[in-house]
Motif scaffolding. Structure first.
Motif, PDB file in Angstrom:
ATOM      1  N   GLY A  94       0.814  -1.208   0.000  1.00 41.66           N
ATOM      2  CA  GLY A  94       0.000   0.000   0.000  1.00 41.66           C
ATOM      3  C   GLY A  94       0.842   1.248   0.000  1.00 41.66           C
ATOM      4  N   ASN A  95       0.174   2.394   0.233  1.00 43.62           N
ATOM      5  CA  ASN A  95       0.884   3.655   0.367  1.00 43.62           C
ATOM      6  C   ASN A  95       1.764   3.962  -0.849  1.00 43.62           C
ATOM      7  N   LEU A  96       1.178   3.820  -2.058  1.00 40.74           N
ATOM      8  CA  LEU A  96       1.927   4.050  -3.288  1.00 40.74           C
ATOM      9  C   LEU A  96       2.116   5.546  -3.546  1.00 40.74           C
ATOM     10  N   ALA A  97       3.299   5.920  -3.997  1.00 38.07           N
ATOM     11  CA  ALA A  97       3.555   7.324  -4.329  1.00 38.07           C
ATOM     12  C   ALA A  97       4.746   7.399  -5.261  1.00 38.07           C
ATOM     13  N   PRO A  98       4.810   8.457  -6.072  1.00 41.41           N
ATOM     14  CA  PRO A  98       6.028   8.637  -6.861  1.00 41.41           C
ATOM     15  C   PRO A  98       7.204   8.833  -5.904  1.00 41.41           C
ATOM     16  N   PRO A  99       8.444   8.533  -6.349  1.00 36.83           N
ATOM     17  CA  PRO A  99       9.576   8.746  -5.445  1.00 36.83           C
ATOM     18  C   PRO A  99       9.663  10.214  -5.056  1.00 36.83           C
ATOM     19  N   PRO A 100      10.173  10.505  -3.835  1.00 35.97           N
ATOM     20  CA  PRO A 100      10.255  11.898  -3.399  1.00 35.97           C
ATOM     21  C   PRO A 100      11.024  12.743  -4.420  1.00 35.97           C
ATOM     22  N   ALA A 101      10.543  13.966  -4.660  1.00 34.29           N
ATOM     23  CA  ALA A 101      11.197  14.844  -5.643  1.00 34.29           C
ATOM     24  C   ALA A 101      12.576  15.224  -5.133  1.00 34.29           C
ATOM     25  N   ARG A 102      13.529  15.333  -6.044  1.00 31.11           N
ATOM     26  CA  ARG A 102      14.875  15.731  -5.644  1.00 31.11           C
ATOM     27  C   ARG A 102      14.913  17.247  -5.519  1.00 31.11           C
ATOM     28  N   PRO A 103      15.739  17.769  -4.601  1.00 34.95           N
ATOM     29  CA  PRO A 103      15.889  19.220  -4.539  1.00 34.95           C
ATOM     30  C   PRO A 103      16.415  19.736  -5.882  1.00 34.95           C
ATOM     31  N   ALA A 104      16.007  20.946  -6.247  1.00 35.41           N
ATOM     32  CA  ALA A 104      16.414  21.492  -7.543  1.00 35.41           C
ATOM     33  C   ALA A 104      17.930  21.521  -7.641  1.00 35.41           C
ATOM     34  N   GLY A 105      18.434  21.232  -8.824  1.00 33.55           N
ATOM     35  CA  GLY A 105      19.882  21.177  -9.032  1.00 33.55           C
ATOM     36  C   GLY A 105      20.461  22.529  -9.410  1.00 33.55           C
ATOM     37  N   ARG A 106      21.754  22.550  -9.556  1.00 35.85           N
ATOM     38  CA  ARG A 106      22.449  23.784  -9.899  1.00 35.85           C
ATOM     39  C   ARG A 106      23.366  23.541 -11.097  1.00 35.85           C
ATOM     40  N   MET A 107      23.320  24.462 -12.059  1.00 39.41           N
ATOM     41  CA  MET A 107      24.196  24.344 -13.218  1.00 39.41           C
ATOM     42  C   MET A 107      25.488  25.120 -12.936  1.00 39.41           C
ATOM     43  N   ILE A 108      26.587  24.529 -13.337  1.00 37.19           N
ATOM     44  CA  ILE A 108      27.886  25.151 -13.113  1.00 37.19           C
ATOM     45  C   ILE A 108      28.393  25.703 -14.443  1.00 37.19           C
ATOM     46  N   GLU A 109      28.680  27.013 -14.438  1.00 42.95           N
ATOM     47  CA  GLU A 109      29.062  27.681 -15.691  1.00 42.95           C
ATOM     48  C   GLU A 109      30.589  27.754 -15.823  1.00 42.95           C
ATOM     49  N   GLY A 110      31.015  28.243 -16.956  1.00 47.53           N
ATOM     50  CA  GLY A 110      32.449  28.488 -17.161  1.00 47.53           C
ATOM     51  C   GLY A 110      33.085  27.484 -18.098  1.00 47.53           C
ATOM     52  N   ASP A 111      34.346  27.739 -18.489  1.00 44.76           N
ATOM     53  CA  ASP A 111      35.034  26.798 -19.375  1.00 44.76           C
ATOM     54  C   ASP A 111      35.334  25.513 -18.602  1.00 44.76           C
ATOM     55  N   ALA A 112      35.824  24.501 -19.317  1.00 45.02           N
ATOM     56  CA  ALA A 112      35.984  23.175 -18.729  1.00 45.02           C
ATOM     57  C   ALA A 112      36.801  23.222 -17.435  1.00 45.02           C
ATOM     58  N   ALA A 113      37.945  23.908 -17.457  1.00 45.95           N
ATOM     59  CA  ALA A 113      38.827  23.915 -16.286  1.00 45.95           C
ATOM     60  C   ALA A 113      38.162  24.609 -15.099  1.00 45.95           C
ATOM     61  N   THR A 114      37.501  25.743 -15.351  1.00 44.33           N
ATOM     62  CA  THR A 114      36.829  26.495 -14.288  1.00 44.33           C
ATOM     63  C   THR A 114      35.681  25.686 -13.697  1.00 44.33           C
ATOM     64  N   ALA A 115      34.864  25.130 -14.592  1.00 45.41           N
ATOM     65  CA  ALA A 115      33.702  24.367 -14.135  1.00 45.41           C
ATOM     66  C   ALA A 115      34.156  23.145 -13.333  1.00 45.41           C
ATOM     67  N   ALA A 116      35.221  22.481 -13.794  1.00 47.40           N
ATOM     68  CA  ALA A 116      35.709  21.286 -13.106  1.00 47.40           C
ATOM     69  C   ALA A 116      36.164  21.647 -11.692  1.00 47.40           C
ATOM     70  N   LYS A 117      36.904  22.738 -11.563  1.00 47.36           N
ATOM     71  CA  LYS A 117      37.399  23.158 -10.239  1.00 47.36           C
ATOM     72  C   LYS A 117      36.239  23.512  -9.318  1.00 47.36           C
ATOM     73  N   GLU A 118      35.258  24.225  -9.874  1.00 50.93           N
ATOM     74  CA  GLU A 118      34.097  24.621  -9.075  1.00 50.93           C
ATOM     75  C   GLU A 118      33.312  23.383  -8.617  1.00 50.93           C
ATOM     76  N   LEU A 119      33.188  22.392  -9.507  1.00 47.47           N
ATOM     77  CA  LEU A 119      32.476  21.158  -9.153  1.00 47.47           C
ATOM     78  C   LEU A 119      33.181  20.464  -7.985  1.00 47.47           C
ATOM     79  N   VAL A 120      34.499  20.370  -8.057  1.00 43.55           N
ATOM     80  CA  VAL A 120      35.250  19.717  -6.977  1.00 43.55           C
ATOM     81  C   VAL A 120      35.011  20.460  -5.656  1.00 43.55           C
TER      82      VAL A 120
END
Ligand SMILES: Cc1cc2nc3c(=O)[nH]c(=O)nc-3n(C[C@H](O)[C@H](O)[C@H](O)COP(=O)(O)OP(=O)(O)OC[C@H]3O[C@@H](n4cnc5c(N)ncnc54)[C@H](O)[C@@H]3O)c2cc1C
Lengths: 314, 256
Positions: free
Chosen positions: B220-246
Motif C-alpha cells: 500500500g501507500n503508493l507514491a512517486p519517489p520523493p522529488a529531488r531538490p532542484a539542481g544547480r548548473m555550473i558555468e564556465g570553461d571546462a577547467a573552471t567548471a571542473a574546479k568549481e564542481l570539486v
C-alpha cells in the motif's frame, strides 16, 4: 526470544559494509539485535555495531551455495527465534531469503530502501515499476523477511564492543547445486553495487579505449566504482556487469556521476536514489539534468580530463 | 523433456504508470498488458529446450481470467503447447508461489520449470525460488547460459561484483532467467491463428488442490519517489567548471 536478526555478509572473513549498515538500522528500530554469520569471520566484532549476540554456522559457504546458506540460516532462525530477519539485497541473499520465507510460511519485502515498525509490524519501503513508484510492504507473519539495498542507511562506527557468539549446528536438506567454475570480470575495481561513489559513462564515449582512458581514469582518481549505460555495455565499451539500470545493477551511492548519459527512464531506474547526482552532458536539454544536483553543460572529452586534474590537485 | 514455464501478465515495460487517487493501486485505464519481460526469456528458453531435447511445454499463470488473451499471443503462439491459468488473486508472493507449485504438482512429471528473475511490476525476485522450495527442487537464479545432459544441468549465473558462476545440479530444477540468456522470438500471424485452438485451461485453486492461504503481507501507500531538490548548473570553461564542481562536492555536498 524475540528481536531482529541481521544477516552479516562477509567476503573471505572481512565483513561487507552492509553488515554495519543493517546492524545500525536494526538498533534504531528497537528491540534486541542479533547477527547471523555463515562461515569463518570474526563474529564477536559485530557487537561493536549493536549486535547483542551473534549466531554463527560453520561450513564452507565461500562457493555461494545458496541451498546450504538457506539450510544454515534456517537453523539460526530456529535458534534465535526473531520477529524480523534482514539481509542485504545481494545476489546471494536474493537467492536465499525467498526459500526461507516459504519454509517459514511467512512474507518477504525485497530490495527495500526504508524500514520502520508500525503497530508491531515491519513496514518496508521499496521501489516498484522500474522505480517510478514507491510502495510500503506491511508484513503480518513472523518472522518477517526483508532484503535491503546497499547504501540505504548510515554506517555507524564500531564502539569496539564484542558480542557473545553461539555456534549453531545445521544439516543440508535443500537439493544442492555445485559451483563448478567462478568467472571473474576482466576489469575489477571497486564493487559497483556497494560503492559509495560511482562514475558512469554512456554511448558518447565512442570506444572501449576512450571509456578506459576517460571514465576508468576518473574512477581510479576518485576511488569510485565504474558503471555504464546499456548503450555503452551493448557497444562493448564496458562489461555487461557494469550496466546500471532496470536490467542491470541498482546503485544508491553518495555520489553518482553520469557522464555523456542522456538519462533514459531505464537508466534512472538504477541510480535515481543516489544522494548526489552530477550530470556532464553537451546537450542542455538532456533529461538527466532534471535529476542532477549539479550539472555541467559541455564536452565530456574536455570536462572530464579537467575534473580528473582538479581532483588530483585537490 | 517435460518443460514448465511460469509467466505473469503485467503492464508493458513502456507503460506510464500512475498512482490511483486512493494511493493503494495504480491507474489501469489505457495501460497495455503483456507477458512480463523476464518471463518472455523463460518462455523462449522453454521453446529452445524443447527444440533441442524434444518434449512438451506447459505454461502456468496465476492471474485474471482476461489473461487468456496475452497467453495465446505471448506463449501459445510462440511454441508453448498448453497453458494453465489459475484464476485467483492471492494477496502476497508466497500465495502466488503456492498456487504455481500446486498446479505444477497436479500436472506432474516435469524435468525443469523456467521463470523470469523477477516481474517488471512488483520486482520481487521471489517466486521462482519459492516454487523450488515448495516443490523440494534445486534452483538457480539469474541464469545467463544453460545446458542439459541427461538428468544433469549446468547453468551460468550472475553474482555480486560482476562475478559469474557456473553451477551444476540434478533435475528437476527451477531456473530463473536473466537478460542475456537468449533473444526472444516474435509470433508470426499463422502461429497466432493456430494458437487459438491450443488448449488453455482456466482453473480455480480447488481444481489444482492449491491453497494460497491468507495473505501474509500487503502492499500500500503508493507514491512517486520523493522529488529531488532542484539542481544547480555550473558555468564556465571546462577547467573552471571542473574546479568549481570539486569545490562544491567537497565543501557543500561533502561527498568527496
Ligand atoms: C526494456 C529496456 C531495458 C533497458 N534497460 C536499461 C538499463 O538497465 N540501463 C540503461 O542504461 N539503459 C537501459 N535501456 C536503454 C535506455 O532506454 C537508453 O537507450 C540508454 O540508457 C541510453 O544510453 P546513453 O545515455 O549512453 O545513450 P544516449 O541516450 O544515446 O545518450 C548519449 C548522451 O551523450 C551525450 N553526449 C554525446 N556526446 C557527448 C560529448 N562529447 N560530451 C558530453 N555529452 C555527450 C548526448 O547529449 C546524450 O545525452 C533499456 C531499454 C529498454 C527498452
Amino acid at each position: 526470544m524475540s528481536g531482529i536478526l541481521v544477516v552479516a555478509e562477509h567476503s573471505g572473513g572481512t565483513f561487507k559494509a552492509t553488515a554495519s549498515e543493517l546492524l545500525g538500522k536494526a538498533s534504531q528500530l528497537g528491540g534486541t539485535v542479533y547477527a547471523a554469520v555463515l562461515g569463518d569471520a570474526p563474529a564477536a566484532s559485530l557487537g561493536g555495531f549493536g549486535a547483542s549476540k551473534v549466531f554463527q554456522a560453520a561450513g564452507d559457504f565461500g562457493t555461494h551455495d545458496s541451498g546450504a546458506a538457506a539450510d544454515a540460516l534456517a537453523a539460526i532462525i530456529r535458534a534465535a527465534d526473531p520477529d524480523i530477519v534482514i539481509a542485504p539485497a545481494s545476489y546471494e541473499m536474493r537467492d536465499v531469503l525467498p526459500r526461507l520465507t516459504a519454509r517459514f510460511d511467512s512474507a518477504m519485502a525485497s530490495e527495500c530502501n526504508g524500514l520502520r515498525i508500525d503497530g508491531g509490524k515491519l513496514v518496508a519501503r521499496r521501489p516498484i515499476y522500474a522505480g517510478s513508484i514507491e510502495s510500503d510492504v506491511t508484513i503480518s507473519a513472523r518472522p518477517a523477511f526483508a532484503t535491503v539495498r546497499p547504501n540505504s542507511f548510515d554506517k555507524p562506527a564500531s564502539t569496539g564492543a564484542s558480542a557473545p557468539v553461539e555456534s549453531v549446528a545445521w544439516s543440508a536438506t535443500t537439493p544442492t547445486t555445485k559451483v563448478v567454475e567462478t568467472l571473474k570480470p576482466e576489469t575489477r575495481g571497486i564493487d559497483l553495487a556497494t560503492a559509495s561513489k560511482v562514475v558512469a559513462g554512456g554511448r558518447s564515449l565512442k570506444s572501449k579505449e576512450s571509456f578506459d582512458s576517460v571514465i576508468r581514469t576518473l574512477g581510479e582518481v576518485m576511488g569510485a566504482g565504474v558503471g555504464a549505460s546499456r548503450a555503452a555495455t551493448d557497444a562493448g565499451y564496458a562489461d555487461h556487469s557494469e550496466q546500471v539500470g532496470q536490467t542491470g545493477q541498482t546503485v544508491a551511492p553518495n555520489l553518482y556521476l553520469a557522464i555523456g548519459i542522456s538519462g533514459a527512464i531505464q537508466h534512472l531506474a538504477g541510480m535515481r536514489t543516489s544522494k548526489v547526482i552530477v550530470a556532464i552532458n553537451k546537450d542542455p536539454e538532456a533529461p538527466i539534468f532534471q535529476h542532477a544536483s549539479y550539472g555541467i553543460v559541455g564536452d565530456l572529452f574536455e570536462v572530464v580530463p579537467a575534473l580528473t586534474e582538479a581532483l588530483k590537485n585537490a | 523433456m517435460k518443460i514448465g514455464v511460469c509467466a505473469k501478465i503485467t503492464p508493458d515495460a513502456d507503460a506510464r504508470i500512475k498512482v490511483a487517487a486512493d494511493g493503494q493501486s495504480i491507474v489501469l485505464d489505457g495501460v497495455k498488458f503483456g507477458i512480463s519481460d523476464y518471463d518472455e526469456y523463460a518462455i523462449e528458453e522453454a521453446i529452445r529446450t524443447k527444440e533441442k531435447h524434444g518434449g512438451e511445454i506447459v505454461s502456468f499463470t496465476v492471474g485474471d481470467a482476461s489473461a487468456d488473451k496475452q497467453l495465446r499471443s505471448g506463449a501459445l503462439a510462440l511454441g508453448v503447447d498448453r497453458s494453465v491459468l489459475v484464476t485467483e488473486n492471492p494477496g502476497d508472493p508466497l500465495g502466488i508461489a503456492k498456487l504455481l507449485a500446486a498446479a505444477i504438482q497436479k500436472e506432474g512429471g516435469f524435468d525443469v520449470v523456467f521463470t523470469g528473475k523477477s516481474t517488471i511490476d512488483q520486482q520481487n525476485f521471489q517466486i521462482g525460488t519459492m516454487v523450488a522450495e515448495l516443490l523440494g527442487w534445486a534452483h538457480v537464479t539469474q541464469v545467463t547460459a544453460l545446458e542439459f545432459e541427461g538428468n544433469q544441468f549446468k547453468a551460468t549465473r550472475n553474482m555480486d561484483a560482476g562475478i559469474r558462476q557456473v553451477v551444476a545440479g540434478t533435475l528437476p530444477a527451477v531456473i530463473s532467467c536473466e537478460d542475456g540468456l537468449n533473444t526472444v522470438r516474435y509470433a508470426k500471424l499463422p502461429d497466432i491463428m493456430k494458437a487459438k485452438k491450443k488448449p488453455l485451461d482456466s482453473v480455480g485453486a480447488g481444481a489444482i488442490g492449491g491453497d494460497a492461504g491468507a495473505a501474509r503481507s500487503s502492499v500500500g501507500n503508493l507514491a512517486p519517489p520523493p522529488a529531488r531538490p532542484a539542481g544547480r548548473m555550473i558555468e564556465g570553461d571546462a577547467a573552471t567548471a571542473a574546479k568549481e564542481l570539486v569545490r562544491l562536492l567537497r565543501d557543500e555536498a561533502k561527498v568527496l
